[in-house]
Design a protein around this motif. Structure first.
Motif, PDB file in Angstrom:
ATOM      1  N   ALA A  18       0.813  -1.222   0.000  1.00 57.71           N
ATOM      2  CA  ALA A  18       0.000   0.000   0.000  1.00 57.71           C
ATOM      3  C   ALA A  18       0.842   1.266   0.000  1.00 57.71           C
ATOM      4  CB  ALA A  18      -0.924  -0.001   1.202  1.00 57.71           C
ATOM      5  N   GLY A  19       2.130   1.174   0.314  1.00 52.16           N
ATOM      6  CA  GLY A  19       2.984   2.351   0.362  1.00 52.16           C
ATOM      7  C   GLY A  19       4.039   2.219   1.440  1.00 52.16           C
ATOM      8  N   CYS A  20       4.393   3.328   2.041  1.00 52.10           N
ATOM      9  CA  CYS A  20       5.403   3.280   3.095  1.00 52.10           C
ATOM     10  C   CYS A  20       5.030   4.242   4.220  1.00 52.10           C
ATOM     11  CB  CYS A  20       6.787   3.587   2.550  1.00 52.10           C
ATOM     12  SG  CYS A  20       7.004   5.235   1.912  1.00 52.10           S
ATOM     13  N   THR A  21       5.584   3.951   5.386  1.00 53.15           N
ATOM     14  CA  THR A  21       5.325   4.748   6.580  1.00 53.15           C
ATOM     15  C   THR A  21       6.657   5.066   7.233  1.00 53.15           C
ATOM     16  OG1 THR A  21       3.282   3.509   6.908  1.00 53.15           O
ATOM     17  CG2 THR A  21       4.010   4.860   8.722  1.00 53.15           C
ATOM     18  N   LEU A  22       6.848   6.322   7.600  1.00 53.31           N
ATOM     19  CA  LEU A  22       8.061   6.769   8.278  1.00 53.31           C
ATOM     20  C   LEU A  22       7.760   6.852   9.773  1.00 53.31           C
ATOM     21  CD1 LEU A  22      10.953   7.981   8.195  1.00 53.31           C
ATOM     22  CD2 LEU A  22       9.858  10.223   7.942  1.00 53.31           C
ATOM     23  N   VAL A  27       5.520   9.519  11.562  1.00 54.79           N
ATOM     24  CA  VAL A  27       5.828  10.864  11.078  1.00 54.79           C
ATOM     25  C   VAL A  27       5.095  11.150   9.774  1.00 54.79           C
ATOM     26  CG1 VAL A  27       7.691  12.391  10.301  1.00 54.79           C
ATOM     27  CG2 VAL A  27       8.078  10.813  12.199  1.00 54.79           C
ATOM     28  N   ALA A  28       5.040  10.151   8.883  1.00 51.19           N
ATOM     29  CA  ALA A  28       4.397  10.359   7.586  1.00 51.19           C
ATOM     30  C   ALA A  28       3.985   9.015   6.996  1.00 51.19           C
ATOM     31  CB  ALA A  28       5.339  11.066   6.627  1.00 51.19           C
ATOM     32  N   THR A  29       2.945   9.059   6.170  1.00 49.45           N
ATOM     33  CA  THR A  29       2.489   7.903   5.407  1.00 49.45           C
ATOM     34  C   THR A  29       2.290   8.360   3.976  1.00 49.45           C
ATOM     35  OG1 THR A  29       1.362   7.050   7.351  1.00 49.45           O
ATOM     36  CG2 THR A  29       0.689   6.122   5.245  1.00 49.45           C
ATOM     37  N   ALA A  30       2.781   7.564   3.017  1.00 47.61           N
ATOM     38  CA  ALA A  30       2.699   7.964   1.618  1.00 47.61           C
ATOM     39  C   ALA A  30       2.681   6.729   0.720  1.00 47.61           C
ATOM     40  CB  ALA A  30       3.882   8.852   1.254  1.00 47.61           C
ATOM     41  N   PRO A  31       2.239   6.892  -0.524  1.00 43.46           N
ATOM     42  CA  PRO A  31       2.217   5.752  -1.446  1.00 43.46           C
ATOM     43  C   PRO A  31       3.613   5.341  -1.918  1.00 43.46           C
ATOM     44  CG  PRO A  31       1.343   7.707  -2.512  1.00 43.46           C
ATOM     45  CD  PRO A  31       1.576   8.056  -1.089  1.00 43.46           C
ATOM     46  N   LEU A  42       8.217   6.361  -1.439  1.00 40.23           N
ATOM     47  CA  LEU A  42       9.222   6.848  -0.509  1.00 40.23           C
ATOM     48  C   LEU A  42       9.420   8.353  -0.593  1.00 40.23           C
ATOM     49  CD1 LEU A  42      11.233   6.010   1.648  1.00 40.23           C
ATOM     50  CD2 LEU A  42      12.910   5.624  -0.134  1.00 40.23           C
ATOM     51  N   ASP A  43       8.799   9.024  -1.516  1.00 40.00           N
ATOM     52  CA  ASP A  43       8.968  10.464  -1.667  1.00 40.00           C
ATOM     53  C   ASP A  43       8.190  11.213  -0.578  1.00 40.00           C
ATOM     54  OD1 ASP A  43       9.949  12.801  -2.723  1.00 40.00           O
ATOM     55  OD2 ASP A  43       8.408  12.946  -4.260  1.00 40.00           O
ATOM     56  N   ILE A  44       8.326  10.781   0.675  1.00 42.20           N
ATOM     57  CA  ILE A  44       7.625  11.406   1.788  1.00 42.20           C
ATOM     58  C   ILE A  44       8.432  12.548   2.385  1.00 42.20           C
ATOM     59  CG2 ILE A  44       6.239   9.414   2.391  1.00 42.20           C
ATOM     60  CD1 ILE A  44       8.216   8.625   4.448  1.00 42.20           C
ATOM     61  N   SER A  45       9.667  12.730   1.917  1.00 42.79           N
ATOM     62  CA  SER A  45      10.498  13.788   2.466  1.00 42.79           C
ATOM     63  C   SER A  45       9.956  15.168   2.124  1.00 42.79           C
ATOM     64  CB  SER A  45      11.923  13.642   1.949  1.00 42.79           C
ATOM     65  OG  SER A  45      11.954  13.749   0.545  1.00 42.79           O
ATOM     66  N   GLU A  46       9.158  15.259   1.091  1.00 43.96           N
ATOM     67  CA  GLU A  46       8.635  16.562   0.675  1.00 43.96           C
ATOM     68  C   GLU A  46       7.285  16.851   1.306  1.00 43.96           C
ATOM     69  OE1 GLU A  46      10.693  18.404  -1.001  1.00 43.96           O
ATOM     70  OE2 GLU A  46      12.080  16.718  -1.069  1.00 43.96           O
ATOM     71  N   ARG A  47       6.748  15.929   2.078  1.00 41.86           N
ATOM     72  CA  ARG A  47       5.408  16.123   2.662  1.00 41.86           C
ATOM     73  C   ARG A  47       5.507  16.632   4.057  1.00 41.86           C
ATOM     74  NH1 ARG A  47       4.374  11.101  -0.489  1.00 41.86           N
ATOM     75  NH2 ARG A  47       3.266  11.900  -2.250  1.00 41.86           N
TER      76      ARG A  47
END
Length: 72
Positions: free
Chosen positions: A46-50, A61-65, A67-72
């Motif tokens: 489903a994606g990745c979670t930090l 910290v973040a959940t995203a589809p 790994l480009d969660i650094s910009e969120r």
């Protein structure tokens, strides 16, 4: 069992998967933004979670589809 042993049985094939982008640059950006902290990234279909680990436990910290969660 096939009736004609000279005819090979067709095997179903899956379509090739798209190549996954190299995760190292995104991981390095995450590490730079969270210097000195312990982080984990969990990958699922489903994606990745930090997650950040500190004295209070584990915090999402973040959940995203991807790994480009650094910009969120």
């Amino acid at each position: 069992m096939p009736t004609d042993l000279a005819v090979p049985i067709q095997v179903p094939a899956a379509a090739p998967n798209d190549l996954v982008a190299d995760p190292v640059p995104a991981l390095l950006r995450l590490a730079a933004r969270h210097a000195g902290l312990t982080l984990t990234v969990r990958f699922t279909r489903a994606g990745c979670t930090l997650h950040r680990h500190d004295g209070d436990g584990v915090v999402v910290v973040a959940t995203a589809p991807d790994l480009d969660i650094s910009e969120r």
